[in-house]
Design a protein around this motif. Structure first.
Motif, PDB file in Angstrom:
ATOM      1  N   LEU A 150      -4.672   2.202  -3.005  1.00  0.00           N
ATOM      2  CA  LEU A 150      -5.257   1.617  -1.800  1.00  0.00           C
ATOM      3  C   LEU A 150      -6.725   2.012  -1.673  1.00  0.00           C
ATOM      4  O   LEU A 150      -7.082   3.174  -1.832  1.00  0.00           O
ATOM      5  CB  LEU A 150      -4.494   2.088  -0.567  1.00  0.00           C
ATOM      6  CG  LEU A 150      -4.997   1.570   0.788  1.00  0.00           C
ATOM      7  CD1 LEU A 150      -4.815   0.057   0.877  1.00  0.00           C
ATOM      8  CD2 LEU A 150      -4.274   2.281   1.923  1.00  0.00           C
ATOM      9  N   VAL A 155     -10.516   0.973   0.714  1.00  0.00           N
ATOM     10  CA  VAL A 155     -11.070   0.342   1.903  1.00  0.00           C
ATOM     11  C   VAL A 155     -12.523  -0.015   1.605  1.00  0.00           C
ATOM     12  O   VAL A 155     -13.299   0.837   1.143  1.00  0.00           O
ATOM     13  CB  VAL A 155     -10.992   1.264   3.137  1.00  0.00           C
ATOM     14  CG1 VAL A 155     -11.581   0.570   4.354  1.00  0.00           C
ATOM     15  CG2 VAL A 155      -9.549   1.678   3.401  1.00  0.00           C
ATOM     16  N   ALA A 190       0.820  -1.201   0.000  1.00  0.00           N
ATOM     17  CA  ALA A 190       0.000   0.000   0.000  1.00  0.00           C
ATOM     18  C   ALA A 190       0.854   1.251   0.000  1.00  0.00           C
ATOM     19  O   ALA A 190       0.449   2.290  -0.510  1.00  0.00           O
ATOM     20  CB  ALA A 190      -0.917   0.001   1.221  1.00  0.00           C
ATOM     21  N   LEU A 213      -8.869  -3.701   3.858  1.00  0.00           N
ATOM     22  CA  LEU A 213      -7.932  -2.971   3.013  1.00  0.00           C
ATOM     23  C   LEU A 213      -7.765  -3.726   1.693  1.00  0.00           C
ATOM     24  O   LEU A 213      -7.716  -4.964   1.675  1.00  0.00           O
ATOM     25  CB  LEU A 213      -6.574  -2.846   3.709  1.00  0.00           C
ATOM     26  CG  LEU A 213      -6.514  -2.002   4.991  1.00  0.00           C
ATOM     27  CD1 LEU A 213      -5.117  -2.076   5.584  1.00  0.00           C
ATOM     28  CD2 LEU A 213      -6.894  -0.556   4.713  1.00  0.00           C
TER      29      LEU A 213
END
Length: 839
Positions: free
Chosen positions: A788, A790, A24, A759
């Motif tokens: 990245l 979520v 990430a 994640l």
């Protein structure tokens, strides 16, 4: 030269726990070497193909192999669907006879290719394997009836007809499947007043005709009568005194004949009617699948014209002006394709001929113009195009530019017709194969790519092959579940396990993201079968103890694990929540009257199809209801009646089939309603009747099943699914992407079945070197960029962004996610990968 993507740092492939945070934080730099990429929809499929020069009209066989022959260069090539080229005849190729001046080609029902060679007085047969033999030479039938200078050949079934104009009138021969040659017609024709000169053979709708100067004959196999279709008298007022140039037969059996001066029609009863004076131009005629016949010609006053002869009424001029409407071909959908010939000259190397399509609604689309393929290849003096039946692929050969282009048209519709016919198709498995319940064979799995069919369960095992109560779904582990009178599980290795041997005929069923099954039994019970069992009854007719639910017809599950069931007799909708509570969430006051089908979106939006009032009702998670489709259909005259099935895509569009109106609609979130398929289907031989099953795959193909056919409606702006995902604690992470990648257009992506708040790394790549990892396959590698994300609290992630400008055309864009999932040994899972090409 391809674009080179160069990684500046290596990437570990072991997928060990703890790698996600470091990935990430990492940014991967790439260098892109500039070069010209091929166009997406137009390929110079065979640029400057060896010595092929002054090509004749090409032909294609049932496997999609294209044959191109050069009249001036005396050679023949085959282009396979994968683009590979095989030289079948030409310098250095040893054949049974000289292959000089090919002038006509045809393909028979066994995919044998026949080529008439004028200068060598021979007709060759090439088998699909490429083996060559001579089936007709100058000796003709060996009984004194000679064949000189054969110019045209046609095939119907395994029968072949050849026209040999010769110097003194000419003759027509028949070549049977056994190789026997028979004289069918010679210069004497049918006698005085019905003689034959300068013959050409043509075929349309399975009939064979001989076009001559001042006459047209209908012929058949040896021993069948030969009739004169039209003679020198024409219709009695306008004579037929010049060479017939083209012919077509419409759906009603009317024969249309065009000469260099006039167009006539001949009814099945033999009545000749003069239709049109075309004065100066050689005509091109074709009949479509909707009953009309079309003429492309050039009028002295108004220039090029496209004229329609409808099934009834006078002719109608549909298009006027350049480009010339020439080389007409029709597909099975009612579209007419038109090419030009000799519109430009070789002295203008930056110009090209045109390829255009006129749709049944009058829309004209140009697929090939003066830009050629955009990479420096241009078509000059285009031959008649070759069009696939579904209209998705068109080949155009340049007679003077010595090249071939393949135009791939997005959004084509195709039909897949398994044998025997399907009577219970329900879905597409993750590999894109079709599951079909067939009469006499049981459950069959069909691979659309090659048509191969595999019997999974025979008819004795799966039970009666009626359409009611058959279902099939695939879980995240690749197990295939089938219901009929029992519930069967077919493992990926083929092992069959039968659960719930008999529960009063199981109806439709659904699988949630956790691989729990919910099944509707004909005895008004809903069964829940978690992974590993045991099965339990979670809903009966008493419902929640307050409101009953009877005559249960269908069940659906959402992404959260809730199940939804409709009761037809009680006109209501029930929810079986993940915590085990059961309750009614919609009743007749919501507009649900005699519901028969139900489907759900990811987050609990439910769609109910009601037989009693011909509607589809949307019920949101709060229970608020609204009608998204009613009997008025799209409001444009395409009505809707008797919902057959419903499918929901991740972008919020709802697909509905109408059993009573034999059509399929798409209802978009903005309220737009579009009819995707109507009763005409793909035309004669492939109508849409009783579309009772819908299934949508991850590449945006909607499969529609009817008792006789399975249709595939392809939505061209969806990205292609490459698979490669690995299951986790929330099922198989599943991604779908939509967007054609034109600058400024919306690129939409939805990812589901991941752990809540997980994640995730999105890998974006411009090329693919696949490798196996984490129980799946990584396709987006070497990646150019990683981002990245979520997931939300429901285990979903969605994104909609405008596609940026500056990305060159012809670039393959790959996208795939690495997902944090602590429930699996490696702590990581993979989503499937998707790919799209920049236009």
């Amino acid at each position: 030269m391809k674009r080179a993507l160069v990684l500046t740092r290596p990437l570990a492939r072991d997928g060990a726990p703890g790698i996600l945070p470091s990935l990430a934080r990492a940014l991967v730099c790439v260098a892109i070497a500039a070069a010209t990429a091929p166009a997406q929809t137009i390929e110079a499929y065979y640029p400057k193909p060896g010595n092929v020069h002054l090509a004749i009209d090409p032909v294609a066989d049932s496997a999609g192999r294209l044959y191109v022959a050069g009249n001036a260069s005396s050679d023949l090539v085959r282009i396979d669907p994968d683009g590979s080229v095989t030289v079948l005849a030409g310098p250095g190729i040893d054949l049974p006879a000289p292959f000089w001046e090919p002038s006509g080609m045809a393909v028979d029902a066994a995919d044998n290719l026949y080529v008439a060679c004028r200068a060598s007085d021979s007709v060759f047969r090439f088998t699909p394997a490429g083996d060559a033999s001579v089936v007709l030479d100058a000796s003709g039938d060996g009984m004194g009836n000679t064949c000189f200078r054969p110019t045209s050949v046609v095939a119907v079934g395994t029968d072949v007809w050849v026209a040999c104009p010769s110097i003194v009138g000419g003759s027509v021969f028949h070549v049977g499947a056994s190789g026997v040659v028979t004289l069918i017609l010679d210069a004497a024709g049918l006698g005085p007043g019905q003689t034959l000169a300068d013959p050409t053979v043509v075929t349309d709708r399975g009939e064979v005709f001989v076009l001559g100067t001042r006459e047209v004959f209908r012929v058949g196999v040896p021993g069948t009568p030969i009739t004169e279709v039209i003679g020198p008298a024409g219709d009695g007022t306008v004579g037929f005194h010049v060479k017939a140039a083209d012919l077509s037969v419409d759906l009603a059996g009317n024969v249309f004949v065009g000469t260099t001066r006039s167009v006539f029609s001949i009814s099945p009863a033999g009545v000749v009617t003069y239709l049109l004076d075309i004065s100066t131009s050689t005509p091109s005629l074709v009949s479509d699948s909707l009953g009309s016949t079309w003429l492309g010609h050039e009028d002295n006053t108004d220039g090029p014209q496209l004229v329609e002869f409808p099934p009834s009424g006078p002719p109608v001029v549909r298009l006027v002006g350049a480009p010339r409407y020439d080389g007409l071909v029709a597909d099975d959908l009612g579209n007419i394709y038109m090419t030009t010939r000799l519109l430009q000259s070789l002295s203008l190397p930056t110009e090209s001929d045109w390829l255009a399509r006129r749709a049944p609604d009058g829309t004209v689309t140009t697929f090939l113009d003066t830009l050629g393929d955009g990479q420096g290849q241009f078509i000059v003096s285009a031959r008649q195009p070759v069009v696939s039946p579904d209209g998705s692929t068109v080949f155009v050969v340049g007679r003077d530019s010595d090249n071939v282009m393949r135009i791939t048209i997005p959004g084509g519709t195709e039909t897949l017709v398994p044998t025997p016919p399907p009577i219970g198709f329900t879905h597409v498995d993750p590999a894109g194969r079709l599951l079909t319940l067939t009469s006499g064979k049981g459950l069959v799995r069909i691979d659309p790519a090659d048509g191969d069919a595999e019997v999974l369960l025979d008819e004795a095992t799966v039970g009666s092959t009626s359409t009611w109560g058959f279902g099939s779904e695939t879980d995240s582990l690749g197990n295939l579940w089938i219901s009929r009178f029992a519930l069967h599980r077919v493992a990926p290795d083929g092992d069959v396990l039968t659960l719930l041997p008999f529960v009063g005929a199981i109806g439709r069923f659904a699988i949630d993201p956790h691989d729990t099954l919910f099944l509707v039994g004909q005895n008004d019970q809903v069964f829940e079968v978690p992974p590993g069992g045991p099965a339990s009854i979670v809903l009966t007719t008493t419902g929640d103890g307050v409101e009953w639910v009877t005559s249960m017809q269908d069940v659906a599950t959402d992404g959260l694990g809730n199940a939804y069931v409709v009761g037809q007799s009680t006109s209501n909708l029930y929810r079986i929540a993940t915590d085990g509570t059961v309750g009614e969430i919609a009743d007749p006051q919501s507009g649900i009257i005699s519901p028969t089908v139900v489907a759900s979106g990811w987050a609990g939006d439910v769609y109910v199809g009601s037989l009693g009032n011909d509607t589809v009702v949307h019920v949101d998670p709060s229970g608020a209801a609204s009608t998204i489709l009613d009997a008025n259909g799209d409001g444009l005259g395409n009505l809707f009646e008797e919902p057959g099935d419903i499918a929901v895509d991740p972008f919020g569009s709802v697909y509905v089939s109408g059993l009573g109106t034999d059509n399929v609609f798409r209802c978009d979130p903005d309220g737009t309603i579009t009819q995707l398929l109507d009763a005409a289907g793909l035309g004669p031989g492939a109508p849409l009747v009783n579309p009772y099953r819908l299934s949508l795959d991850r590449s945006g193909t909607l499969f529609v099943s009817s008792p006789e056919h399975i249709f595939a409606i392809r939505q061209e702006d969806w990205w292609t699914d490459l698979g490669g995902g690995s299951p986790g604690g929330n099922g198989l992470p599943t991604m779908v992407c939509k967007g054609d990648l034109t600058p400024g257009s919306s690129m939409d992506r939805v990812l589901t079945n991941v752990p809540p708040n997980a994640l995730m790394l999105a890998w974006i790549a411009f090329q693919s070197t696949p490798f196996d990892a984490l129980g799946g396959t990584v396709h987006a590698f070497p990646f150019t960029r990683q981002v990245l994300f979520v997931a939300d609290a429901t285990g979903q992630s969605s994104l909609s962004i405008p596609w940026p400008a500056g990305v060159p055309p012809g670039i393959d864009v790959y996208l795939q996610f690495i997902v944090q999932d602590l429930s699996v040994p490696d702590g990581l899972t993979l989503s499937n990968a998707c790919v799209q090409t920049t236009p």
